[in-house]
Design a protein around this motif. Structure first.
Motif, PDB file in Angstrom:
ATOM      1  N   LEU A   7     -14.462  11.336   5.708  1.00 56.39           N
ATOM      2  CA  LEU A   7     -15.239  10.677   4.667  1.00 56.39           C
ATOM      3  C   LEU A   7     -14.254   9.922   3.790  1.00 56.39           C
ATOM      4  O   LEU A   7     -13.319  10.516   3.255  1.00 56.39           O
ATOM      5  CB  LEU A   7     -16.028  11.688   3.823  1.00 56.39           C
ATOM      6  N   MET A   8     -14.436   8.613   3.706  1.00 55.78           N
ATOM      7  CA  MET A   8     -13.589   7.779   2.866  1.00 55.78           C
ATOM      8  C   MET A   8     -14.326   7.510   1.558  1.00 55.78           C
ATOM      9  O   MET A   8     -15.517   7.198   1.569  1.00 55.78           O
ATOM     10  CB  MET A   8     -13.260   6.463   3.557  1.00 55.78           C
ATOM     11  N   VAL A   9     -13.598   7.621   0.448  1.00 57.59           N
ATOM     12  CA  VAL A   9     -14.177   7.424  -0.879  1.00 57.59           C
ATOM     13  C   VAL A   9     -13.254   6.495  -1.668  1.00 57.59           C
ATOM     14  O   VAL A   9     -12.104   6.854  -1.938  1.00 57.59           O
ATOM     15  CB  VAL A   9     -14.331   8.767  -1.639  1.00 57.59           C
ATOM     16  N   ALA A  10     -13.751   5.323  -2.011  1.00 59.45           N
ATOM     17  CA  ALA A  10     -12.979   4.387  -2.833  1.00 59.45           C
ATOM     18  C   ALA A  10     -13.357   4.588  -4.293  1.00 59.45           C
ATOM     19  O   ALA A  10     -14.533   4.763  -4.618  1.00 59.45           O
ATOM     20  CB  ALA A  10     -13.258   2.950  -2.410  1.00 59.45           C
ATOM     21  N   HIS A  11     -12.345   4.562  -5.140  1.00 58.35           N
ATOM     22  CA  HIS A  11     -12.559   4.734  -6.576  1.00 58.35           C
ATOM     23  C   HIS A  11     -12.225   3.456  -7.331  1.00 58.35           C
ATOM     24  O   HIS A  11     -11.374   2.688  -6.913  1.00 58.35           O
ATOM     25  CB  HIS A  11     -11.670   5.858  -7.121  1.00 58.35           C
ATOM     26  N   ARG A  12     -12.880   3.280  -8.473  1.00 60.24           N
ATOM     27  CA  ARG A  12     -12.614   2.148  -9.353  1.00 60.24           C
ATOM     28  C   ARG A  12     -12.207   2.608 -10.756  1.00 60.24           C
ATOM     29  O   ARG A  12     -12.325   1.867 -11.721  1.00 60.24           O
ATOM     30  CB  ARG A  12     -13.836   1.232  -9.413  1.00 60.24           C
ATOM     31  N   ASP A  13     -11.714   3.823 -10.882  1.00 63.77           N
ATOM     32  CA  ASP A  13     -11.389   4.381 -12.196  1.00 63.77           C
ATOM     33  C   ASP A  13      -9.967   4.103 -12.672  1.00 63.77           C
ATOM     34  O   ASP A  13      -9.604   4.477 -13.775  1.00 63.77           O
ATOM     35  CB  ASP A  13     -11.647   5.895 -12.210  1.00 63.77           C
ATOM     36  N   THR A  27      -6.569  15.928   2.939  1.00 62.89           N
ATOM     37  CA  THR A  27      -6.882  14.751   2.121  1.00 62.89           C
ATOM     38  C   THR A  27      -5.623  13.953   1.821  1.00 62.89           C
ATOM     39  O   THR A  27      -4.539  14.506   1.645  1.00 62.89           O
ATOM     40  CB  THR A  27      -7.555  15.148   0.790  1.00 62.89           C
ATOM     41  N   PHE A  28      -5.810  12.650   1.796  1.00 60.52           N
ATOM     42  CA  PHE A  28      -4.738  11.762   1.377  1.00 60.52           C
ATOM     43  C   PHE A  28      -5.361  10.499   0.810  1.00 60.52           C
ATOM     44  O   PHE A  28      -6.564  10.257   0.944  1.00 60.52           O
ATOM     45  CB  PHE A  28      -3.765  11.461   2.523  1.00 60.52           C
ATOM     46  N   SER A  29      -4.543   9.725   0.128  1.00 60.73           N
ATOM     47  CA  SER A  29      -5.053   8.494  -0.467  1.00 60.73           C
ATOM     48  C   SER A  29      -4.143   7.328  -0.127  1.00 60.73           C
ATOM     49  O   SER A  29      -2.959   7.496   0.175  1.00 60.73           O
ATOM     50  CB  SER A  29      -5.164   8.638  -1.992  1.00 60.73           C
ATOM     51  N   LEU A  30      -4.723   6.153  -0.172  1.00 62.48           N
ATOM     52  CA  LEU A  30      -4.002   4.896  -0.001  1.00 62.48           C
ATOM     53  C   LEU A  30      -4.226   4.094  -1.272  1.00 62.48           C
ATOM     54  O   LEU A  30      -5.366   3.890  -1.679  1.00 62.48           O
ATOM     55  CB  LEU A  30      -4.535   4.125   1.209  1.00 62.48           C
ATOM     56  N   SER A  31      -3.142   3.649  -1.895  1.00 59.04           N
ATOM     57  CA  SER A  31      -3.244   2.898  -3.149  1.00 59.04           C
ATOM     58  C   SER A  31      -2.584   1.541  -3.001  1.00 59.04           C
ATOM     59  O   SER A  31      -1.542   1.412  -2.354  1.00 59.04           O
ATOM     60  CB  SER A  31      -2.557   3.658  -4.285  1.00 59.04           C
ATOM     61  N   TRP A  32      -3.173   0.566  -3.648  1.00 59.57           N
ATOM     62  CA  TRP A  32      -2.633  -0.783  -3.663  1.00 59.57           C
ATOM     63  C   TRP A  32      -2.128  -1.093  -5.064  1.00 59.57           C
ATOM     64  O   TRP A  32      -2.541  -0.459  -6.041  1.00 59.57           O
ATOM     65  CB  TRP A  32      -3.711  -1.791  -3.256  1.00 59.57           C
ATOM     66  N   ALA A  33      -1.275  -2.079  -5.179  1.00 61.15           N
ATOM     67  CA  ALA A  33      -0.768  -2.500  -6.487  1.00 61.15           C
ATOM     68  C   ALA A  33      -1.902  -3.107  -7.302  1.00 61.15           C
ATOM     69  O   ALA A  33      -2.866  -3.641  -6.731  1.00 61.15           O
ATOM     70  CB  ALA A  33       0.349  -3.524  -6.306  1.00 61.15           C
ATOM     71  N   PRO A  34      -1.812  -3.033  -8.640  1.00 63.36           N
ATOM     72  CA  PRO A  34      -2.886  -3.583  -9.477  1.00 63.36           C
ATOM     73  C   PRO A  34      -3.179  -5.060  -9.222  1.00 63.36           C
ATOM     74  O   PRO A  34      -4.318  -5.492  -9.351  1.00 63.36           O
ATOM     75  CB  PRO A  34      -2.369  -3.372 -10.902  1.00 63.36           C
ATOM     76  N   ASP A  35      -2.172  -5.830  -8.804  1.00 57.56           N
ATOM     77  CA  ASP A  35      -2.410  -7.250  -8.550  1.00 57.56           C
ATOM     78  C   ASP A  35      -2.993  -7.525  -7.164  1.00 57.56           C
ATOM     79  O   ASP A  35      -3.370  -8.653  -6.853  1.00 57.56           O
ATOM     80  CB  ASP A  35      -1.139  -8.070  -8.764  1.00 57.56           C
ATOM     81  N   GLU A  86      -6.553   1.066 -12.640  1.00 53.87           N
ATOM     82  CA  GLU A  86      -6.341  -0.380 -12.541  1.00 53.87           C
ATOM     83  C   GLU A  86      -5.922  -0.798 -11.139  1.00 53.87           C
ATOM     84  O   GLU A  86      -6.008  -1.966 -10.784  1.00 53.87           O
ATOM     85  CB  GLU A  86      -5.319  -0.854 -13.572  1.00 53.87           C
ATOM     86  N   HIS A  87      -5.476   0.166 -10.339  1.00 51.74           N
ATOM     87  CA  HIS A  87      -5.099  -0.158  -8.961  1.00 51.74           C
ATOM     88  C   HIS A  87      -6.197   0.322  -8.001  1.00 51.74           C
ATOM     89  O   HIS A  87      -6.729   1.417  -8.161  1.00 51.74           O
ATOM     90  CB  HIS A  87      -3.757   0.493  -8.598  1.00 51.74           C
ATOM     91  N   PRO A  88      -6.537  -0.498  -6.995  1.00 50.64           N
ATOM     92  CA  PRO A  88      -7.519  -0.065  -5.994  1.00 50.64           C
ATOM     93  C   PRO A  88      -6.952   1.105  -5.185  1.00 50.64           C
ATOM     94  O   PRO A  88      -5.766   1.128  -4.861  1.00 50.64           O
ATOM     95  CB  PRO A  88      -7.699  -1.292  -5.100  1.00 50.64           C
ATOM     96  N   HIS A  89      -7.797   2.077  -4.877  1.00 49.57           N
ATOM     97  CA  HIS A  89      -7.349   3.193  -4.055  1.00 49.57           C
ATOM     98  C   HIS A  89      -8.497   3.797  -3.260  1.00 49.57           C
ATOM     99  O   HIS A  89      -9.649   3.726  -3.656  1.00 49.57           O
ATOM    100  CB  HIS A  89      -6.613   4.251  -4.878  1.00 49.57           C
ATOM    101  N   LEU A  90      -8.120   4.368  -2.113  1.00 51.04           N
ATOM    102  CA  LEU A  90      -9.066   4.944  -1.165  1.00 51.04           C
ATOM    103  C   LEU A  90      -8.625   6.355  -0.839  1.00 51.04           C
ATOM    104  O   LEU A  90      -7.473   6.580  -0.465  1.00 51.04           O
ATOM    105  CB  LEU A  90      -9.082   4.089   0.114  1.00 51.04           C
ATOM    106  N   HIS A  91      -9.527   7.310  -0.984  1.00 45.40           N
ATOM    107  CA  HIS A  91      -9.269   8.702  -0.632  1.00 45.40           C
ATOM    108  C   HIS A  91      -9.904   8.983   0.724  1.00 45.40           C
ATOM    109  O   HIS A  91     -11.010   8.515   1.010  1.00 45.40           O
ATOM    110  CB  HIS A  91      -9.868   9.650  -1.670  1.00 45.40           C
ATOM    111  N   LEU A  92      -9.225   9.759   1.543  1.00 49.69           N
ATOM    112  CA  LEU A  92      -9.740  10.149   2.848  1.00 49.69           C
ATOM    113  C   LEU A  92      -9.803  11.662   2.916  1.00 49.69           C
ATOM    114  O   LEU A  92      -8.790  12.343   2.712  1.00 49.69           O
ATOM    115  CB  LEU A  92      -8.862   9.599   3.973  1.00 49.69           C
ATOM    116  N   MET A 115       0.847  -1.171   0.000  1.00 51.32           N
ATOM    117  CA  MET A 115       0.000   0.000   0.000  1.00 51.32           C
ATOM    118  C   MET A 115       0.894   1.236   0.000  1.00 51.32           C
ATOM    119  O   MET A 115       1.876   1.294   0.720  1.00 51.32           O
ATOM    120  CB  MET A 115      -0.896  -0.033   1.232  1.00 51.32           C
ATOM    121  N   VAL A 116       0.504   2.213  -0.797  1.00 49.83           N
ATOM    122  CA  VAL A 116       1.276   3.446  -0.922  1.00 49.83           C
ATOM    123  C   VAL A 116       0.399   4.634  -0.523  1.00 49.83           C
ATOM    124  O   VAL A 116      -0.648   4.852  -1.119  1.00 49.83           O
ATOM    125  CB  VAL A 116       1.769   3.640  -2.374  1.00 49.83           C
TER     126      VAL A 116
END
Length: 149
Positions: free
Chosen positions: A115-121, A80-88, A123-129, A1-2
């Motif tokens: 407020l947490m917002v997950a996006h699917r736009d 605001t910050f985000s957490l991103s995972w690798a595409p796999d 290829e990698h999963p990510h969550l914005h806070l 996670m990044v």
């Protein structure tokens, strides 16, 4: 996670317009899910309204808790910050939420409105806070000078 920290902002409405909608549109196709924490509502638009109210009434909240109404005005209450995972990696919604809560705890923001917002736009999963720097019970602003550490 990044993790990635965005610039601090002045408008919860503006943050919501960016994170809750598709780019250049009023649709919400890219939003996978939202989650409100330490807020009396779960609707994302109303959650942002509550956060703005808390920030606007910071001095009143401080005074109601025996603190001084004085002090420098908080110009940028939106963090605001985000957490991103690798595409796999494909974390579940629960795993993403737990990562978000853990990161808030590490930053000393576990009691703040978020407020947490997950996006699917992508290829990698990510969550914005979207976090309110103003503590909802004390009115004190979170000090985040070492947040990158």
């Amino acid at each position: 996670m990044v993790p990635k920290i965005a610039a601090r902002g002045t408008s919860f409405k503006g943050a919501g317009a960016y994170y809750l909608h598709d780019k250049g549109a009023q649709t919400r196709e890219r939003v996978l899910f939202t989650h409100a924490e330490n807020l009396p509502v779960s609707d994302p638009d109303r959650a942002l309204d509550c956060m703005a109210y808390t920030a606007l009434h910071q001095n009143d909240i401080k005074a109601a808790n025996g603190g001084p109404k004085t002090g420098r005005k908080l110009v940028a209450p939106v963090y605001t910050f985000s957490l991103s995972w690798a595409p796999d990696e494909q974390p579940s919604q629960e795993e993403m939420l737990q990562a978000g809560l853990s990161s808030l705890k590490a930053l000393g923001l576990s009691e703040h409105e978020v407020l947490m917002v997950a996006h699917r736009d992508k290829e990698h999963p990510h969550l914005h806070l979207i976090v309110n720097r103003v503590h909802p019970q004390t009115g004190k602003a979170a000090v985040l000078s070492n947040d990158r550490l």
